[in-house]
Every structure is written in C-alpha cells, then in structure tokens.
Enzyme design. Structure first.
Site, mmCIF file in Angstrom:
data_model
loop_
_atom_site.group_PDB
_atom_site.id
_atom_site.type_symbol
_atom_site.label_atom_id
_atom_site.label_comp_id
_atom_site.label_asym_id
_atom_site.label_seq_id
_atom_site.Cartn_x
_atom_site.Cartn_y
_atom_site.Cartn_z
ATOM 1 N N HIS A 5 -58.634 -9.167 30.651
ATOM 2 C CA HIS A 5 -58.077 -8.783 32.187
ATOM 3 C C HIS A 5 -58.077 -8.330 32.411
ATOM 4 O O HIS A 5 -57.953 -7.439 32.052
ATOM 5 C CB HIS A 5 -57.071 -9.943 32.278
ATOM 6 C CG HIS A 5 -55.965 -9.572 32.014
ATOM 7 N ND1 HIS A 5 -55.084 -8.914 32.881
ATOM 8 C CD2 HIS A 5 -55.234 -9.566 30.349
ATOM 9 C CE1 HIS A 5 -53.610 -8.442 32.420
ATOM 10 N NE2 HIS A 5 -53.979 -8.861 30.696
ATOM 11 N N ASP A 13 -51.040 -2.704 30.476
ATOM 12 C CA ASP A 13 -51.676 -4.601 30.901
ATOM 13 C C ASP A 13 -52.306 -4.409 32.105
ATOM 14 O O ASP A 13 -51.328 -4.458 32.881
ATOM 15 C CB ASP A 13 -49.585 -5.086 30.840
ATOM 16 C CG ASP A 13 -50.741 -6.691 31.171
ATOM 17 O OD1 ASP A 13 -51.797 -7.018 30.734
ATOM 18 O OD2 ASP A 13 -49.333 -7.741 31.725
ATOM 19 N N GLU A 45 -55.187 -13.676 35.106
ATOM 20 C CA GLU A 45 -54.787 -13.887 34.493
ATOM 21 C C GLU A 45 -53.468 -13.937 34.283
ATOM 22 O O GLU A 45 -52.876 -14.838 33.668
ATOM 23 C CB GLU A 45 -55.272 -13.308 32.978
ATOM 24 C CG GLU A 45 -54.744 -13.261 31.528
ATOM 25 C CD GLU A 45 -53.116 -12.321 30.764
ATOM 26 O OE1 GLU A 45 -52.979 -12.820 30.062
ATOM 27 O OE2 GLU A 45 -53.403 -11.966 31.776
ATOM 28 N N GLU A 46 -52.633 -13.499 34.972
ATOM 29 C CA GLU A 46 -51.452 -13.271 35.400
ATOM 30 C C GLU A 46 -50.813 -13.708 35.752
ATOM 31 O O GLU A 46 -49.449 -14.464 35.969
ATOM 32 C CB GLU A 46 -51.176 -11.777 35.267
ATOM 33 C CG GLU A 46 -51.300 -10.216 35.163
ATOM 34 C CD GLU A 46 -50.312 -9.829 33.634
ATOM 35 O OE1 GLU A 46 -49.859 -10.964 33.753
ATOM 36 O OE2 GLU A 46 -51.113 -9.399 32.674
ATOM 37 N N ASP A 74 -55.823 -7.508 25.061
ATOM 38 C CA ASP A 74 -54.780 -7.701 26.047
ATOM 39 C C ASP A 74 -53.558 -7.058 25.613
ATOM 40 O O ASP A 74 -53.111 -6.669 24.559
ATOM 41 C CB ASP A 74 -54.495 -9.201 26.480
ATOM 42 C CG ASP A 74 -53.272 -9.234 27.474
ATOM 43 O OD1 ASP A 74 -53.139 -8.106 28.601
ATOM 44 O OD2 ASP A 74 -53.000 -10.242 27.317
#
Length: 131
Positions: A5, A13, A45-46, A74
């Site tokens: 992502h 991240d 994704e978050e 990830d």
C-alpha cells in the site's frame, strides 16, 4: 499476488514496501515466470483496506480459484527483525492452515540471519475480517 500500500505516513509505512515491490516488478519483468503474477499497489489501506478489497472484488471466480499465494510488503524498513504473518485463516474459528509457504519464507529469513517473529509470537494482527 505481490502487493504493497502507498497511503501510509512515510518511508517505513509504507514507502519501504512500495519501493521494494516496484523494484521487484521491474527486476522480474525480463524473466518468464512459471505462474501469472500480479504486482498490485493498494490505496486506502490505512482506512480499512479498501484498496485490497476493491482489487479482490474485481477478480473473476477463475482468477480467485487459480491464486496460490499473496505476499504483502508492509512497513519493511524497521531493522534486523521480521514480523511475518501467514497462512489461511478461517474467519469463524480463527484457525490458521496452509502455512507451508509461510513456514518456508520464515525459514529463509532466519537462514539469512534475521530474527523472525511469527504469527503465534505476535498480537493477532492477522485476524481481520475476511473480504
């Protein structure tokens, strides 16, 4: 499927996973792979994994049935240890099966000198609602 992502908060991240996935896609482009391989860059994704859900929902039944594995890159830039989750989870019982490839990946990482924290060592992060 190899995915990462790109909507995280920075290099860790998940700039790290996105960069590695892009490098792998470019590097493998010149090779003929024995199976169809998808390189997927996910958004959202978050906020609930909506990009991954959208990708899965776009696949045909034949594509879904033919998929062997998915690796999710990830937050890979965190030092000399690996948090590795794997297997196929039953959403009702939370039982994890089909861990052969996951176990092999953990063994390879350990052989390379990494400390590996496996699913059973971690906080249950694998247990999310299946799509």
């Amino acid at each position: 499927v190899a995915g990462a992502h790109y909507d995280g908060d920075g290099v860790g991240d998940n700039g790290s996973g996105t960069a590695l996935l892009l490098a792998e896609a470019v590097g493998l482009k010149q090779h003929e792979l024995p199976v169809t391989t998808y390189f997927v860059f996910f958004d959202a994704e978050e906020v609930g994994g909506f990009g991954a859900t959208t990708f899965v929902n776009s696949l045909s039944e034949d594509q879904l049935k033919s998929m062997l594995y998915m690796i999710n890159l990830d937050a890979i830039a965190f030092g000399d240890y690996c948090n590795m989750y794997g297997g196929n989870q039953n959403p009702e019982t939370k039982e994890i099966t089909q861990t052969e490839i996951y176990d092999y990946a953990c063994m390879l990482a350990e052989d390379l000198g990494f400390t590996v924290y496996r699913t059973e060592d971690l906080d249950g992060y694998l247990f999310f609602k299946a799509v």
